[in-house]
Design an enzyme around this catalytic site. Structure first.
Site, PDB file in Angstrom:
ATOM      1  N   HIS A 102       0.829  -1.215   0.000  1.00 29.66           N
ATOM      2  CA  HIS A 102       0.000   0.000   0.000  1.00 29.66           C
ATOM      3  C   HIS A 102       0.864   1.267   0.000  1.00 29.66           C
ATOM      4  O   HIS A 102       0.431   2.308   0.499  1.00 29.66           O
ATOM      5  CB  HIS A 102      -0.960   0.031   1.188  1.00 29.66           C
ATOM      6  CG  HIS A 102      -1.732  -1.236   1.380  1.00 29.66           C
ATOM      7  ND1 HIS A 102      -2.984  -1.445   0.848  1.00 29.66           N
ATOM      8  CD2 HIS A 102      -1.400  -2.388   2.013  1.00 29.66           C
ATOM      9  CE1 HIS A 102      -3.396  -2.661   1.164  1.00 29.66           C
ATOM     10  NE2 HIS A 102      -2.452  -3.256   1.866  1.00 29.66           N
TER      11      HIS A 102
ATOM     12  N   SER B 142      14.204  22.397 -14.981  1.00 29.81           N
ATOM     13  CA  SER B 142      12.998  23.165 -15.219  1.00 29.81           C
ATOM     14  C   SER B 142      13.386  24.496 -15.836  1.00 29.81           C
ATOM     15  O   SER B 142      14.400  25.083 -15.459  1.00 29.81           O
ATOM     16  CB  SER B 142      12.262  23.383 -13.894  1.00 29.81           C
ATOM     17  OG  SER B 142      11.425  24.522 -13.992  1.00 29.81           O
TER      18      SER B 142
ATOM     19  N   GLU C 190       9.607   9.012 -16.144  1.00 30.68           N
ATOM     20  CA  GLU C 190       8.213   9.459 -16.321  1.00 30.68           C
ATOM     21  C   GLU C 190       7.700   9.090 -17.709  1.00 30.68           C
ATOM     22  O   GLU C 190       6.572   8.612 -17.869  1.00 30.68           O
ATOM     23  CB  GLU C 190       8.110  10.981 -16.150  1.00 30.68           C
ATOM     24  CG  GLU C 190       8.247  11.473 -14.732  1.00 30.68           C
ATOM     25  CD  GLU C 190       8.253  12.998 -14.685  1.00 30.68           C
ATOM     26  OE1 GLU C 190       7.255  13.571 -14.238  1.00 30.68           O
ATOM     27  OE2 GLU C 190       9.254  13.613 -15.099  1.00 30.68           O
TER      28      GLU C 190
END
Ligand code: ARG
Length: 466
Positions: A162, A283, A296
């Protein structure tokens, strides 16, 4: 006989008028199926040699065809071959060019053959080669995973359920779980290859060629295990492509899980791993950012491959036998899935090799969160307490530790004895992470001796020569 290439289609005889340009543009597949050109030429050469062996071509005709196809291969490789949309697909483009080059012998090449068995042959050869390529890339990734496990053999981390810290494990154990997934992927591809490796050439349009051909000869020359058993199935079967896409989809599931873990682990919240600068991005706005774009994208690209599988299944569903033009839609899905899976495997392997784990962060995370609570319960069970009762007792010990803001090992012995009179001093050994690991010594467990065994077995599989 030599008609002008580019204006006349091989099937033009029955038609009084030319196809509307909008139809040419709509139905042409040459924009993508030119990727099959190398296979088309190999298949045509094998077919021509078989025709010669059956007396359907003369020696000179075969030689002209072989030379002509060889030259065409050179033109395609050099980028000088002119692809013509009006000639629909790779097959008709190459055949038309051959006829333009050598005349009548080129016109005999298609004897006993249809584009239906031809495209099925080319596509099987394409899938076979790229299946082998993907297997090689999967093996490279497995080697990187196993190498990483070897390199970080002593590092401890929390295992999760979990996404909550659950029990201590070895990082190597976690990494070797990916070796299991990828090993199954390799087995699936190998298994897919056995059913794929049947040659459809000789099936003709659908009913089998009307000449005394030798499909077995073509099959053997092109490395197939056998020739088709049923001509209808040979031209309409795309199961091999579905199986291949399903195997790729599952590979992408595994890569996406790995990608997700790398995204999590490289975050400040986890801090388990440092992505190498060479595999991270920044970024444009926030100067401090170091983003895990590669994992990703791997995570996201899985969806494309699932889409490719779904697209092909949907093309095939309810399709009447035998060949239908719908089947032309098989190729882009497979090409896209191959490109995507290949790209993901190719970038992940060197990235894994450059990962640096933070053993201290992982160890600290393992100490925090009562990860050895199960060991305390098991300890009570060994003293004769029924597991359910032990579970309850340890639950109360955890609640007490939470209340005191300490770990289980920080609770004083009196407090523990109050919860269960069977507890004695040795409980503090039981609560240590290293002993928790060592207890899990059944085969396949995370005990260091077991992990080392599985690591060595994996190394033997992946570097058999050593
Ligand atoms: N371009 C076609 C395909 O990819 C080749 C087979 C065409 N056959 C036909 N009967 N029109 O499926």
């Amino acid at each position: 006989m030599s008609k002008d290439k580019g204006t006349t289609k091989p099937w033009a005889g029955r038609f009084a008028e030319a196809t509307a340009p909008v139809v040419d543009a709509f139905q042409a597949s040459v924009g993508f199926d030119r990727r099959l050109a190398g296979y088309d030429i190999r298949g045509s050469m094998a077919h021509a040699r078989m025709l010669r062996s059956k007396g359907l071509l003369g020696d000179d005709e075969l030689a002209a065809i072989e030379n002509g196809l060889g030259e065409i291969r050179g033109e395609i490789e050099a980028g000088t071959f002119v692809w013509d949309q009006a000639l629909e697909d790779v097959h008709m483009n190459i055949e038309a060019r051959l006829i333009e080059k050598i005349g009548d012998p080129g016109g005999k090449l298609h004897t006993g053959r249809s584009r239906n068995d031809q495209v099925a042959l080319d596509f099987r050869m394409y899938v076979r080669d790229h299946l082998d390529l993907i297997r090689d890339l999967v093996r490279d990734l497995r080697r990187a995973v196993v190498y990483l496990a070897r390199d970080n053999l002593t590092l401890v981390m929390p295992g999760y359920t979990h996404l909550q810290r659950a029990q201590p494990i070895l990082l190597a154990h976690h990494l070797l779980a990916y070796e299991e997934m990828l090993r199954r992927d390799d087995e699936r591809l190998r298994d897919c290859r056995t059913r794929l490796n049947v040659s459809p050439l000789g099936a003709g349009a659908l009913a089998g060629a009307g000449f005394d051909l030798d499909p077995g000869m073509v099959a053997a020359e092109l490395g197939f295990e056998a020739a088709f058993d049923n001509s209808l199935d040979a031209v309409s079967d795309r199961d091999f492509a579905v199986e291949f896409l399903a195997a790729l989809a599952l590979i992408m599931v595994h890569l996406s899980r790995l990608g997700e873990e790398l995204v999590l682990w490289s975050s400040s919240e986890f801090g388990f791993v440092r992505l190498p600068d060479t595999f991270a991005t920044g970024s444009s706005l926030m100067p401090q950012k170091k983003n895990p774009d590669v994992p990703e994208l791997v995570r996201a690209k899985a969806g494309r491959v699932f889409g490719d599988l779904t697209a092909l299944l949907t093309v095939l569903k309810g399709l009447p036998l035998a060949y239908n033009k719908d089947l032309q839609e098989d190729k882009e899905a497979v090409f896209d899935a191959v490109d995507t899976t290949q790209a993901c495997l190719t970038v992940l392997t060197p990235m894994l090799a450059a990962l640096e784990f933070d053993g201290d962060r992982m160890a600290a995370a393992t100490e925090d969160g009562f990860l050895t609570a199960t060991d305390l319960a098991d300890y009570l069970v060994e003293k004769g307490v029924p597991f359910r009762e032990a579970h309850e007792v340890v639950g109360r010990a955890v609640a007490l530790a939470v209340e005191r803001g300490c770990s289980l090992g920080d609770l004083d012995l009196d407090a523990l004895i109050e919860l269960s009179p069977l507890v004695s001093e040795e409980v503090y050994e039981v609560l240590k992470v290293e002993n928790s690991l060592a207890r899990r010594r059944l085969p396949g467990g995370t005990a260091p001796v077991r992990v080392l065994e599985k690591l060595e077995a994996a190394e033997k599989r992946l570097w058999p020569e050593n």
